[in-house]
Design an enzyme around this catalytic site. Sequence first.
Site, PDB file in Angstrom:
ATOM      1  N   SER A 152       2.567  -6.910  10.160  1.00  0.00           N
ATOM      2  CA  SER A 152       3.081  -7.718   9.110  1.00  0.00           C
ATOM      3  C   SER A 152       2.832  -9.053   9.941  1.00  0.00           C
ATOM      4  O   SER A 152       2.899  -9.284  11.273  1.00  0.00           O
ATOM      5  CB  SER A 152       4.769  -7.880   8.693  1.00  0.00           C
ATOM      6  OG  SER A 152       5.057  -9.213   8.768  1.00  0.00           O
ATOM      7  N   TYR A 171      12.709  -7.385  12.878  1.00  0.00           N
ATOM      8  CA  TYR A 171      11.547  -7.036  12.136  1.00  0.00           C
ATOM      9  C   TYR A 171      10.327  -7.578  13.102  1.00  0.00           C
ATOM     10  O   TYR A 171       9.383  -6.872  13.381  1.00  0.00           O
ATOM     11  CB  TYR A 171      11.668  -7.649  10.950  1.00  0.00           C
ATOM     12  CG  TYR A 171      10.701  -7.082  10.079  1.00  0.00           C
ATOM     13  CD1 TYR A 171      10.354  -5.972   9.602  1.00  0.00           C
ATOM     14  CD2 TYR A 171       9.383  -8.000   9.672  1.00  0.00           C
ATOM     15  CE1 TYR A 171       9.497  -5.421   8.662  1.00  0.00           C
ATOM     16  CE2 TYR A 171       8.525  -7.509   8.894  1.00  0.00           C
ATOM     17  CZ  TYR A 171       8.375  -6.044   8.511  1.00  0.00           C
ATOM     18  OH  TYR A 171       7.216  -6.064   7.816  1.00  0.00           O
TER      19      TYR A 171
END
Length: 248
Positions: A145, A158
Site C-alpha cells: 500500500s 498499517y
Amino acid sequence: MTETSLQGRVAVVTGASRGIGYFLSRALAAEGVHVIAVARTVGGLEDLDDEIKAAGGSATLVPLDLTDYDGLDRLGAAIYERWGKLDMLVGNAGMLGGLSPLGHVDIKTWDKVMALNVTANWRLIRSLDPLLRQSDAGRAVFLTSSAAHKCKAFWGPYSASKAALEALVRTYAAETRSMGVCANLLNPGAMRTAMRAKAMPGEDPETLPHPAEVAPQIIRLLRPDFTDTGRLYDRPSDSFKDYEPLVV
C-alpha cells in the site's frame, strides 16, 4: 505450453474468500491454474469453489487463520506431498487495524496487525520457499500500500506493517535472484474492498475500481516469462507503471 501459459500450474492465494484474493483466484483458475485458496471464512471459500468448478477450473480450499503459524508449516508439507512444488504465491491477506494516534493504539491491535501483515508473510515464505525453488519459474507477489510511504497521521500500525512487508519481500528477492524465483510487490491503489470501506466510511464505493480489475496485473507478475524481481509496481489509477528496481 507457451512461456506465458499458466495451464497446470499451482498457486497459493491468501485472503481468497473475498475482495482481490477472491477475484484473483477466479481469474487464475480460468487460466488453468490449480488454486490453493487460503482464508478464515469458510462460506466465502465455498462460494469461490462453486464458481471455479462451474467454470471448469479446480481449487483446494484451506480454511486457515494465517496467524496459525504451525498451520502454515503444515500447508507447506501438504503441498510438497501432493505436488512436490509450488509455482505461485500471492500474499494478499491483510488487516487495517483501525485508525488512531500512535499513543492510543491498543497493544493487542498492534500485535494483530504485525502478526498478519508481516509475520504471517514471513512464515509463508519460510514454509513455501523450498517449494517455489522446485518450480521451473517460481513467482511470488505480495500486496502492499502507498501507506508504507505516505505515513499519514493515525495510520501508524498499517503503515509500519506495509513498510516492513516491503523490506521483507525486497530481502527475499535479493536472496533468490539467482535461483529462478522472482518476488515482487504490487500496490493496487484504492479498490472497492471491505478494508477500504472501513478506512473511508464516507466514500462512495461505486466510484472505486472493482477488485476484479487488478487481477490481470497481478497475473502478469506471475507468468513464467516475467523475470523482473525485487520491484514495487504501483497501480494508483488505470495506468500501470513500475518503479526503478529495488534490488541492485
